[in-house]
Write a protein that holds these residues in place. Structure first.
Motif, PDB file in Angstrom:
ATOM      1  N   PHE A 161     -64.484 -53.813 -71.728  1.00 59.88           N
ATOM      2  CA  PHE A 161     -64.156 -52.982 -70.765  1.00 59.88           C
ATOM      3  C   PHE A 161     -63.207 -53.576 -69.781  1.00 59.88           C
ATOM      4  O   PHE A 161     -62.233 -52.639 -69.253  1.00 59.88           O
ATOM      5  N   GLN A 162     -63.424 -54.613 -69.452  1.00 56.86           N
ATOM      6  CA  GLN A 162     -62.108 -55.324 -68.221  1.00 56.86           C
ATOM      7  C   GLN A 162     -60.942 -55.422 -69.265  1.00 56.86           C
ATOM      8  O   GLN A 162     -60.054 -55.092 -68.405  1.00 56.86           O
ATOM      9  N   ILE A 163     -60.969 -55.865 -70.418  1.00 56.70           N
ATOM     10  CA  ILE A 163     -59.645 -56.057 -70.977  1.00 56.70           C
ATOM     11  C   ILE A 163     -58.899 -54.591 -71.028  1.00 56.70           C
ATOM     12  O   ILE A 163     -57.704 -54.691 -70.917  1.00 56.70           O
ATOM     13  N   PHE A 164     -59.737 -53.639 -71.637  1.00 56.89           N
ATOM     14  CA  PHE A 164     -59.096 -52.325 -71.895  1.00 56.89           C
ATOM     15  C   PHE A 164     -58.702 -51.534 -70.398  1.00 56.89           C
ATOM     16  O   PHE A 164     -58.223 -50.518 -70.258  1.00 56.89           O
ATOM     17  N   SER A 165     -59.058 -52.085 -69.261  1.00 59.91           N
ATOM     18  CA  SER A 165     -58.612 -51.558 -68.026  1.00 59.91           C
ATOM     19  C   SER A 165     -57.077 -51.979 -67.733  1.00 59.91           C
ATOM     20  O   SER A 165     -56.456 -51.499 -66.712  1.00 59.91           O
ATOM     21  N   LEU A 166     -56.530 -52.889 -68.420  1.00 58.87           N
ATOM     22  CA  LEU A 166     -55.328 -53.470 -68.258  1.00 58.87           C
ATOM     23  C   LEU A 166     -54.179 -52.668 -68.760  1.00 58.87           C
ATOM     24  O   LEU A 166     -54.505 -51.813 -69.912  1.00 58.87           O
ATOM     25  N   PRO A 167     -53.151 -52.375 -68.300  1.00 58.60           N
ATOM     26  CA  PRO A 167     -51.865 -51.356 -68.941  1.00 58.60           C
ATOM     27  C   PRO A 167     -51.423 -52.438 -70.135  1.00 58.60           C
ATOM     28  O   PRO A 167     -51.497 -53.626 -70.186  1.00 58.60           O
ATOM     29  N   PHE A 168     -50.861 -51.592 -71.024  1.00 55.13           N
ATOM     30  CA  PHE A 168     -50.263 -52.213 -72.416  1.00 55.13           C
ATOM     31  C   PHE A 168     -48.863 -51.993 -72.478  1.00 55.13           C
ATOM     32  O   PHE A 168     -48.213 -50.952 -71.933  1.00 55.13           O
ATOM     33  N   CYS A 169     -48.067 -52.983 -72.880  1.00 51.87           N
ATOM     34  CA  CYS A 169     -46.768 -52.905 -73.130  1.00 51.87           C
ATOM     35  C   CYS A 169     -46.225 -52.118 -74.314  1.00 51.87           C
ATOM     36  O   CYS A 169     -47.256 -51.309 -74.859  1.00 51.87           O
ATOM     37  N   ALA A 170     -44.983 -52.008 -74.433  1.00 51.19           N
ATOM     38  CA  ALA A 170     -44.552 -50.918 -75.697  1.00 51.19           C
ATOM     39  C   ALA A 170     -45.263 -50.932 -76.926  1.00 51.19           C
ATOM     40  O   ALA A 170     -45.384 -50.045 -77.554  1.00 51.19           O
ATOM     41  N   SER A 171     -45.442 -52.194 -77.431  1.00 46.94           N
ATOM     42  CA  SER A 171     -46.018 -52.354 -78.770  1.00 46.94           C
ATOM     43  C   SER A 171     -47.423 -51.914 -78.604  1.00 46.94           C
ATOM     44  O   SER A 171     -48.205 -52.352 -77.737  1.00 46.94           O
ATOM     45  N   ARG A 172     -47.952 -51.276 -79.655  1.00 42.14           N
ATOM     46  CA  ARG A 172     -49.399 -50.923 -79.835  1.00 42.14           C
ATOM     47  C   ARG A 172     -50.031 -51.417 -81.149  1.00 42.14           C
ATOM     48  O   ARG A 172     -51.046 -51.112 -81.701  1.00 42.14           O
ATOM     49  N   ILE A 181     -60.326 -60.287 -79.155  1.00 41.58           N
ATOM     50  CA  ILE A 181     -59.722 -60.633 -77.665  1.00 41.58           C
ATOM     51  C   ILE A 181     -58.453 -60.965 -77.736  1.00 41.58           C
ATOM     52  O   ILE A 181     -57.475 -60.596 -77.291  1.00 41.58           O
ATOM     53  N   PRO A 182     -58.153 -61.982 -78.564  1.00 38.70           N
ATOM     54  CA  PRO A 182     -56.730 -62.801 -78.438  1.00 38.70           C
ATOM     55  C   PRO A 182     -55.771 -61.693 -78.911  1.00 38.70           C
ATOM     56  O   PRO A 182     -54.634 -61.667 -78.244  1.00 38.70           O
ATOM     57  N   PRO A 183     -55.740 -60.906 -79.993  1.00 38.86           N
ATOM     58  CA  PRO A 183     -54.627 -60.049 -80.617  1.00 38.86           C
ATOM     59  C   PRO A 183     -54.494 -58.968 -79.617  1.00 38.86           C
ATOM     60  O   PRO A 183     -53.506 -58.486 -79.395  1.00 38.86           O
ATOM     61  N   VAL A 184     -55.660 -58.414 -78.865  1.00 41.52           N
ATOM     62  CA  VAL A 184     -55.501 -57.228 -77.760  1.00 41.52           C
ATOM     63  C   VAL A 184     -54.639 -57.847 -76.613  1.00 41.52           C
ATOM     64  O   VAL A 184     -54.000 -57.074 -76.020  1.00 41.52           O
ATOM     65  N   LEU A 185     -55.332 -58.893 -76.087  1.00 39.97           N
ATOM     66  CA  LEU A 185     -54.571 -59.480 -74.969  1.00 39.97           C
ATOM     67  C   LEU A 185     -53.089 -59.627 -74.935  1.00 39.97           C
ATOM     68  O   LEU A 185     -52.384 -59.596 -74.145  1.00 39.97           O
ATOM     69  N   LYS A 186     -52.552 -59.954 -76.151  1.00 49.76           N
ATOM     70  CA  LYS A 186     -51.375 -60.220 -76.432  1.00 49.76           C
ATOM     71  C   LYS A 186     -50.411 -58.931 -76.179  1.00 49.76           C
ATOM     72  O   LYS A 186     -49.039 -59.003 -75.824  1.00 49.76           O
ATOM     73  N   LEU A 187     -51.064 -57.950 -76.162  1.00 52.03           N
ATOM     74  CA  LEU A 187     -50.254 -56.582 -75.926  1.00 52.03           C
ATOM     75  C   LEU A 187     -50.335 -56.153 -74.455  1.00 52.03           C
ATOM     76  O   LEU A 187     -49.681 -55.066 -74.107  1.00 52.03           O
ATOM     77  N   ALA A 188     -51.272 -56.625 -73.501  1.00 52.39           N
ATOM     78  CA  ALA A 188     -51.477 -56.515 -72.104  1.00 52.39           C
ATOM     79  C   ALA A 188     -50.256 -56.922 -71.211  1.00 52.39           C
ATOM     80  O   ALA A 188     -49.758 -57.779 -71.681  1.00 52.39           O
ATOM     81  N   CYS A 189     -50.072 -56.032 -70.305  1.00 55.31           N
ATOM     82  CA  CYS A 189     -49.019 -56.412 -69.495  1.00 55.31           C
ATOM     83  C   CYS A 189     -49.674 -56.590 -67.985  1.00 55.31           C
ATOM     84  O   CYS A 189     -50.890 -56.384 -67.895  1.00 55.31           O
ATOM     85  N   GLY A 190     -49.006 -56.867 -67.226  1.00 53.84           N
ATOM     86  CA  GLY A 190     -49.440 -57.206 -65.722  1.00 53.84           C
ATOM     87  C   GLY A 190     -50.042 -58.646 -65.267  1.00 53.84           C
ATOM     88  O   GLY A 190     -49.814 -59.407 -66.115  1.00 53.84           O
ATOM     89  N   GLU A 191     -50.787 -58.515 -64.479  1.00 54.40           N
ATOM     90  CA  GLU A 191     -51.510 -59.903 -64.051  1.00 54.40           C
ATOM     91  C   GLU A 191     -52.524 -59.887 -65.014  1.00 54.40           C
ATOM     92  O   GLU A 191     -53.745 -59.682 -65.144  1.00 54.40           O
ATOM     93  N   MET A 192     -52.213 -61.481 -65.769  1.00 57.38           N
ATOM     94  CA  MET A 192     -53.224 -61.661 -66.781  1.00 57.38           C
ATOM     95  C   MET A 192     -54.132 -62.898 -66.457  1.00 57.38           C
ATOM     96  O   MET A 192     -54.795 -63.211 -67.180  1.00 57.38           O
TER      97      MET A 192
END
Length: 311
Positions: A161-172, A181-192
């Protein structure tokens, strides 16, 4: 360590669904993979389900060792059932869409059940340690109440739930066959930085039971080597050899997946490594215990005999 900020290549998008890419890069193998994974899933359910049943119905297996064995089989069934049905559906229908809520829920259970497996493996190592190193104290230490408390200590974690609180980039597109975790984090934007730090902290948290298992086996081996007879040494260590094999398979692939440097991560490597702890370990775990444990084999023969008589 610098705070890593991943900026979006395009407009920031509040995705409500993702695409689980899975094995879409080999379209000619979709039905072959569907058939293979379906058979593997049935083997996992049948094998672990059988272990679960015989540890419940066979009085001779009502000891702490088989209590943990049955609980581990139950966790394995739940673990593979969190990702396999979705993967089979994607292969069969070619519809790879998964909602954000479903993806977060899947990751939550993958992490939680994976953590439960880690702690149960540590508990089973402790059970072996007490049985071999302190056999006279074993009935006093490993009481039914203690066994229940040790199993209950395995609890899920809420990193998903912490990871999915992040905004995501254009790719889905999640380039994996389940929400890890690793493949989902690759789509996240912002402060990592904070989220990547939490991933490493979770991995280190999982390392704690592995270190406990390592210490337990160092003590077990030191006791076994002091036994006067080579036959006794082989017989004593064989009681824990199946468990040790499962530990090496499960922790080896998981540690490489989550603790290797980010620069060495690749989607294909992550998929192969994930297959070890999501498929190989759950499939071979019942076989290793049933083929190497005389009590389990005796209980299986008894169960099959009673089933044949009732037919």
């Amino acid at each position: 360590m610098k705070h890593q900020v991943k900026t979006p290549e395009g407009n920031l998008t509040a995705w409500t669904e993702f695409v689980l890419w899975g094995f879409a890069d080999v379209p000619h193998l979709q039905w072959f993979l569907f058939g293979m994974f379906f058979v593997i899933y049935m083997i996992i359910l049948l094998g672990n389900g059988t272990i679960l049943v015989i540890t419940k119905v066979e009085p001779a297996l009502h000891t702490s060792m088989y209590f943990f064995l049955g609980n581990f089989s139950f966790v394995e069934i739940c673990y593979v059932s969190d990702s396999f049905p979705r993967m089979l559906m994607n292969l069969g229908t070619q519809r790879r869409i998964i909602s954000l809520v479903a993806c977060a829920t899947q990751m939550f259970w993958v992490l939680g059940l994976g953590a439960a497996e880690c702690f149960l493996l540590a508990v089973m190592a402790y059970d072996c340690y007490v049985a071999i190193c302190n056999p006279l104290q074993y009935p006093l230490v490993m009481t039914h109440k203690v066994c229940l408390q040790l199993v209950a200590a395995s609890y899920p974690v809420g990193l998903a739930f912490q990871i999915f609180s992040l905004p995501f980039c254009a790719s889905r597109v999640i380039n994996h066959f389940f929400c890890d975790i690793p493949p989902v984090l690759k789509l996240a934007c912002g402060e990592m930085f904070t989220n990547e730090l939490m991933v490493y902290m979770t991995a280190l948290f999982v390392l704690a039971p592995f270190l406990f298992i390592l210490i337990s086996y160092i003590k077990i081996i030191s006791i076994v080597l002091k036994l006067p007879s080579a036959t006794n040494r082989a017989k004593t260590f064989s009681t824990c050899s199946s468990h040790l094999t499962v530990v090496l398979l499960f922790f080896g692939s998981a540690i490489i997946t989550y603790l290797r440097p980010e620069a060495s991560h690749s989607a294909e490597t992550d998929k192969v490594l994930s297959l070890f702890y999501t498929i190989v370990t759950p499939m071979f775990y019942p076989m290793m215990y049933s083929l190497r444990n005389k009590n389990v084999k005796r209980a299986l023969r008894k169960l099959l005999g009673s089933l044949l008589e009732s037919m």
